[in-house]
Design a protein around this motif. Structure first.
Motif, PDB file in Angstrom:
ATOM      1  N   LYS A   1       0.848  -1.191   0.000  1.00 29.93           N
ATOM      2  CA  LYS A   1       0.000   0.000   0.000  1.00 29.93           C
ATOM      3  C   LYS A   1       0.889   1.249   0.000  1.00 29.93           C
ATOM      4  O   LYS A   1       1.793   1.382   0.847  1.00 29.93           O
ATOM      5  CB  LYS A   1      -0.907   0.029   1.224  1.00 29.93           C
ATOM      6  CG  LYS A   1      -1.713  -1.238   1.454  1.00 29.93           C
ATOM      7  CD  LYS A   1      -2.822  -1.389   0.430  1.00 29.93           C
ATOM      8  CE  LYS A   1      -3.708  -2.588   0.782  1.00 29.93           C
ATOM      9  NZ  LYS A   1      -4.805  -2.782  -0.200  1.00 29.93           N
TER      10      LYS A   1
ATOM     11  N   ASP B   1      -4.443   6.586  -3.183  1.00 28.26           N
ATOM     12  CA  ASP B   1      -4.088   5.395  -2.410  1.00 28.26           C
ATOM     13  C   ASP B   1      -3.902   4.217  -3.357  1.00 28.26           C
ATOM     14  O   ASP B   1      -4.858   3.764  -3.995  1.00 28.26           O
ATOM     15  CB  ASP B   1      -5.174   5.092  -1.377  1.00 28.26           C
ATOM     16  CG  ASP B   1      -5.291   6.200  -0.331  1.00 28.26           C
ATOM     17  OD1 ASP B   1      -4.244   6.631   0.166  1.00 28.26           O
ATOM     18  OD2 ASP B   1      -6.426   6.622  -0.045  1.00 28.26           O
TER      19      ASP B   1
ATOM     20  N   LYS C   1      -5.394  12.656  -2.185  1.00 23.26           N
ATOM     21  CA  LYS C   1      -4.618  11.439  -1.975  1.00 23.26           C
ATOM     22  C   LYS C   1      -4.956  10.370  -3.012  1.00 23.26           C
ATOM     23  O   LYS C   1      -6.118  10.108  -3.302  1.00 23.26           O
ATOM     24  CB  LYS C   1      -4.873  10.878  -0.572  1.00 23.26           C
ATOM     25  CG  LYS C   1      -4.328  11.727   0.554  1.00 23.26           C
ATOM     26  CD  LYS C   1      -4.191  10.949   1.846  1.00 23.26           C
ATOM     27  CE  LYS C   1      -5.472  10.265   2.254  1.00 23.26           C
ATOM     28  NZ  LYS C   1      -5.312   9.523   3.537  1.00 23.26           N
TER      29      LYS C   1
ATOM     30  N   THR D   1       0.774   5.731  -0.820  1.00 22.10           N
ATOM     31  CA  THR D   1      -0.058   6.918  -1.049  1.00 22.10           C
ATOM     32  C   THR D   1       0.784   8.032  -1.653  1.00 22.10           C
ATOM     33  O   THR D   1       1.883   8.320  -1.170  1.00 22.10           O
ATOM     34  CB  THR D   1      -0.693   7.413   0.270  1.00 22.10           C
ATOM     35  OG1 THR D   1      -1.556   6.403   0.790  1.00 22.10           O
ATOM     36  CG2 THR D   1      -1.502   8.683   0.033  1.00 22.10           C
TER      37      THR D   1
END
Length: 264
Positions: free
Chosen positions: A157, A243, A241, A159
């Motif tokens: 993950k 993600d 953002k 960002t």
């Protein structure tokens, strides 16, 4: 904007011995900030309300500036014929080139532009030039921003933030170095959008520059393994953002010029 110098196609106006000036102008003026939007609407409820059907930028940025010889470099302000030809050759181009105004707030911004040129004469002698600036966009751009994303695990993950003033998306120049063989997918939650490339090889370098994709491995027919959903970054007014979920360990290098809603 208050500026006395600009850089065009890598050369500064001051390098030529000239400055931005103003001939017989009033001290204040109203200036468009660019990004002029045309709203297309259709009538409903017998004309009591107009529904928006689409919107678009109706024009590119344009302005007019004047230049003269820098008076700090001498008293002779007349522009000689050879210098006039040199200025015309530099400024009056058939293609757009990078234009930067060397003012504090604008140092990180640029336009892509060309000029039509008129002479400012007194008694048949040329003392200044008026430059009609035409650009290819309704807004400015920020100097290219580079982002490096290192994903060390499967389904990692990450960002990143899109700092453009414009809502929507941008296709960045993208370079991906593969660190584990398999199917690469990059999911961007802000648009619920996934790019997929199958049969990736360790050490392979994949480049995307919309609408082109290429691989450093000549035997990888990447056009057959790509879902043709190019990676892009996006934003809304309230949410910047992006993600990301990245399926394979890899290093991703992104480069793009954020949109800045400013004019000259």
């Amino acid at each position: 904007m208050k500026s006395y110098d600009f850089e065009y196609d890598g050369l500064c106006l001051s390098d030529m011995g000239y400055i931005i000036c103003r001939f017989d102008a009033e001290s204040s003026q109203t200036v468009s900030n660019g990004s002029q939007i045309t709203f297309n609407t259709t009538s409903t409820l017998n004309g009591s309300k107009y529904e928006q059907t689409s919107s678009e930028y109706g024009e590119c940025l344009e302005t007019t500036i004047q230049i003269c010889k820098n008076p700090c470099l001498g008293d002779d302000m007349e522009i000689p014929f050879k210098e006039l030809r040199d200025l015309m050759s530099w400024l009056n181009r058939k293609e757009f080139h990078k234009l930067k105004f060397l003012d504090g707030d604008y140092l990180d911004l640029y336009f892509e532009a060309s000029f039509n040129v008129s002479r400012i004469e007194l008694n048949g002698k040329v003392y200044g030039l008026e430059l009609a600036v035409t650009t290819n966009r309704p807004f400015a751009l920020r100097e290219p921003r580079q982002i490096i994303v290192k994903n060390l695990i499967k389904n990692g993950k990450k960002t990143i933030h899109d700092i453009s003033d414009e809502e929507g998306f941008i296709y960045p120049e993208t370079e991906i170095t593969i660190n584990e063989a398999g199917t690469l997918s990059i999911y961007n939650a802000i648009e619920d959008r996934t790019m997929v490339i199958k049969n990736c090889i360790v050490g392979e370098v994949i480049k995307l520059d919309y609408p082109v994709i290429s691989s450093s491995i000549s035997t990888h027919h990447i056009e057959n393994d790509f879902n043709w959903v190019f990676f892009r970054i996006a934003n809304t007014f309230k949410y910047k953002k992006n993600d990301l979920t990245i399926s394979l360990p890899c290093t991703i290098k992104l480069k793009y010029s954020p949109i800045v809603k400013m004019s000259f």
